[in-house]
Design an enzyme around this catalytic site. Structure first.
Site, PDB file in Angstrom:
ATOM      1  N   HIS A  62       0.838  -1.203   0.000  1.00  0.00           N
ATOM      2  CA  HIS A  62       0.000   0.000   0.000  1.00  0.00           C
ATOM      3  C   HIS A  62       0.872   1.252   0.000  1.00  0.00           C
ATOM      4  CE1 HIS A  62      -3.094  -2.868   1.010  1.00  0.00           C
ATOM      5  NE2 HIS A  62      -3.976  -1.929   0.713  1.00  0.00           N
ATOM      6  N   PRO A  63       0.470   2.231  -0.784  1.00  0.00           N
ATOM      7  CA  PRO A  63       1.249   3.474  -0.833  1.00  0.00           C
ATOM      8  C   PRO A  63       0.992   4.333   0.400  1.00  0.00           C
ATOM      9  CG  PRO A  63      -0.721   3.713  -2.147  1.00  0.00           C
ATOM     10  CD  PRO A  63      -0.696   2.276  -1.664  1.00  0.00           C
ATOM     11  N   GLN A  83      -7.162   8.750  -2.825  1.00  0.00           N
ATOM     12  CA  GLN A  83      -6.385   9.860  -2.261  1.00  0.00           C
ATOM     13  C   GLN A  83      -6.827  11.198  -2.835  1.00  0.00           C
ATOM     14  OE1 GLN A  83      -2.202   9.647  -1.547  1.00  0.00           O
ATOM     15  NE2 GLN A  83      -2.167   7.408  -1.503  1.00  0.00           N
ATOM     16  N   ALA A 117      -8.521   3.649   5.600  1.00  0.00           N
ATOM     17  CA  ALA A 117      -9.598   3.519   4.612  1.00  0.00           C
ATOM     18  C   ALA A 117     -10.225   4.892   4.410  1.00  0.00           C
ATOM     19  CB  ALA A 117     -10.639   2.513   5.089  1.00  0.00           C
TER      20      ALA A 117
END
Length: 164
Positions: A62-63, A83, A117
């Site tokens: 995950h970034p 994002q 999330a």
């Protein structure tokens, strides 16, 4: 989804878990799925049954929020959308630097990125507050938090694929 061959299933659902098509491949073996809930449960179960190294690799895939991938514009389509919705891709230089410090502090303490999330948040400020709060937790708690957040993220991604 139950009629798809393994290759087609993985092509369609392999991106639900960030850079981890193995999750979809293993979930496919648990067919048939009576619902989206059943599919998601099978995918989450595949992660729970995975080796610890695979689980950690999934978390590390995950970034970071507003991290290097965002700056280089190499996020997955899903991550970019998630994002971007809260403005993490349009930060000022000072805001990017503050996020870099927060990401670095978290990663140095826990060894993996802080996973949130974003679909559960209405504003960037609440995400940042959560990251700051969680940075002080112990790493075992944060690994549990990471998988819980991944569950929320992947549920939203599945809903978009199936219902959207």
């Amino acid at each position: 989804m139950n009629a798809l061959e393994e290759r087609e299933f993985v092509e369609r659902f392999g991106g639900v878990f960030e850079h981890s098509p193995w999750v979809a491949r293993r979930a496919w073996r648990k067919r048939p799925f009576r619902s989206l809930d059943a599919l998601h449960a099978a995918m989450v179960e595949a992660v729970a049954e995975a080796k610890k190294e695979e689980q950690l690799a999934l978390v590390c895939a995950h970034p970071e929020l507003a991290g290097a991938e965002a700056k280089q514009r190499v996020l997955t389509v899903d991550s970019s959308s998630e994002q971007g919705r809260l403005g993490f891709l349009q930060l000022t230089r000072e805001q990017f630097e503050a996020m870099e410090r927060l990401n670095r502090r978290y990663r140095e303490r826990h060894g993996f990125p802080c996973i949130v999330a974003l679909r559960l948040h209405a504003a960037r400020a609440s995400v940042i507050a959560e990251m700051e709060r969680r940075a002080g937790n112990d790493s075992a708690t944060e690994l549990k938090n990471a998988f819980e957040q991944i569950g929320h993220i992947t549920r939203g991604r599945l809903e978009k694929l199936i219902d959207g």
